[in-house]
Design an enzyme around this catalytic site. Structure first.
Site, PDB file in Angstrom:
ATOM      1  N   LEU A 116       0.920  -1.539   0.426  1.00 56.37           N
ATOM      2  CA  LEU A 116      -0.159   0.251   0.224  1.00 56.37           C
ATOM      3  C   LEU A 116       1.052   1.241  -0.351  1.00 56.37           C
ATOM      4  CD1 LEU A 116      -2.819  -0.539   3.264  1.00 56.37           C
ATOM      5  CD2 LEU A 116      -3.426  -0.681   0.287  1.00 56.37           C
ATOM      6  N   ASP A 117       0.290   1.987  -0.450  1.00 53.93           N
ATOM      7  CA  ASP A 117       1.470   3.810  -0.637  1.00 53.93           C
ATOM      8  C   ASP A 117       0.880   4.043   1.118  1.00 53.93           C
ATOM      9  OD1 ASP A 117       1.177   3.519  -3.521  1.00 53.93           O
ATOM     10  OD2 ASP A 117      -0.391   4.642  -3.447  1.00 53.93           O
ATOM     11  N   LYS A 118       2.494   4.764   1.069  1.00 52.33           N
ATOM     12  CA  LYS A 118       2.490   5.370   2.595  1.00 52.33           C
ATOM     13  C   LYS A 118       1.268   6.112   3.516  1.00 52.33           C
ATOM     14  CE  LYS A 118       5.962   8.577   5.081  1.00 52.33           C
ATOM     15  NZ  LYS A 118       6.604   9.659   4.170  1.00 52.33           N
TER      16      LYS A 118
END
Length: 231
Positions: free
Chosen positions: A57-59
């Protein structure tokens, strides 16, 4: 800031990753604090490729991730993702009133040739398919959508809704910095959460489903919208 364990057995782990936590170690992430660091500290996935991290998942994106505890499970889960036998469910808040209210976005995604840090819809890109359904509208201004990506391209949900001219709220990369700065007056970060995950357990063969609640900061942003519309 630590992930919350949703499920654990001797083969795999499902966690709810908080926003702000990077998944994999990288040269630009100094001083630890990644999900991979947390797994090492807790002696999970030791000796396994990428410490058992099957997907990312993105940050800024919060939500559910599955982690393999041994290499055999890693291989089986990677195959399940590749063969599209894992179902992922997200909630996203986007700009505009999405029309039609439900449907499927089928548009190829690849790295943007003019900005290598971004991705976009381009001829010759990889097949990318996203299904969605509207949960709620705030007039013509915002739409809360439930999203089921059928493929797993980098930034897929963000790119697909930008392609339809419904960029995600507070998305600096795809919604524009000026718009994102305005959004962040009432929404602290990218409005995207992985709320559901389902798969057939490779070892027990049981159908497993997990859900998580909307993160507190995202829930507060919805309350801000509801309050603004009621005033």
């Amino acid at each position: 800031m630590e992930p919350k364990i949703i499920f654990e057995d001797e083969w795999l782990l499902v966690v709810d990753k908080p926003s702000g936590m990077v998944v994999n170690k990288c040269e630009t992430q100094k001083g630890g604090g990644t999900l991979e660091d947390w797994l090492e500290e807790n002696k999970i996935g030791i000796g396994v490729e990428r410490n058992g991290i099957v997907h990312r998942l993105d940050k800024e994106t919060s939500g559910l991730l599955v982690v393999a505890k041994d290499q055999a499970m890693m291989d089986q889960l990677q195959a399940a993702f590749k063969e599209r036998r894992v179902q992922k469910e997200y909630l996203a808040l986007v700009h505009g009133k999405v029309s039609p209210s439900e449907g499927e976005i089928n548009a190829p995604i690849t790295r943007n040739p003019f900005n290598r840090k971004r991705f976009g819809v381009f001829v010759g890109g990889r097949e990318s398919v996203t299904s969605y359904k509207t949960e709620k509208n705030w007039g013509n201004d915002y739409t809360l959508v439930r999203v089921w990506p059928k493929t797993g391209r980098t930034h897929q949900i963000r790119v697909h809704f930008k392609y339809l001219n419904y960029p995600l709220v507070a998305d600096e990369q795809y919604g524009g910095r000026k718009t994102a700065r305005k959004d962040r007056r009432w929404c602290p970060r990218l409005w995207l959460q992985a709320v559901g995950l389902s798969l057939t357990h490779p070892q027990t063969k049981q159908k497993m489903q997990w859900q998580t609640e909307i993160a507190a900061d995202l829930k507060e942003s919805l309350e801000c919208l509801n309050g603004a519309k009621n005033n």
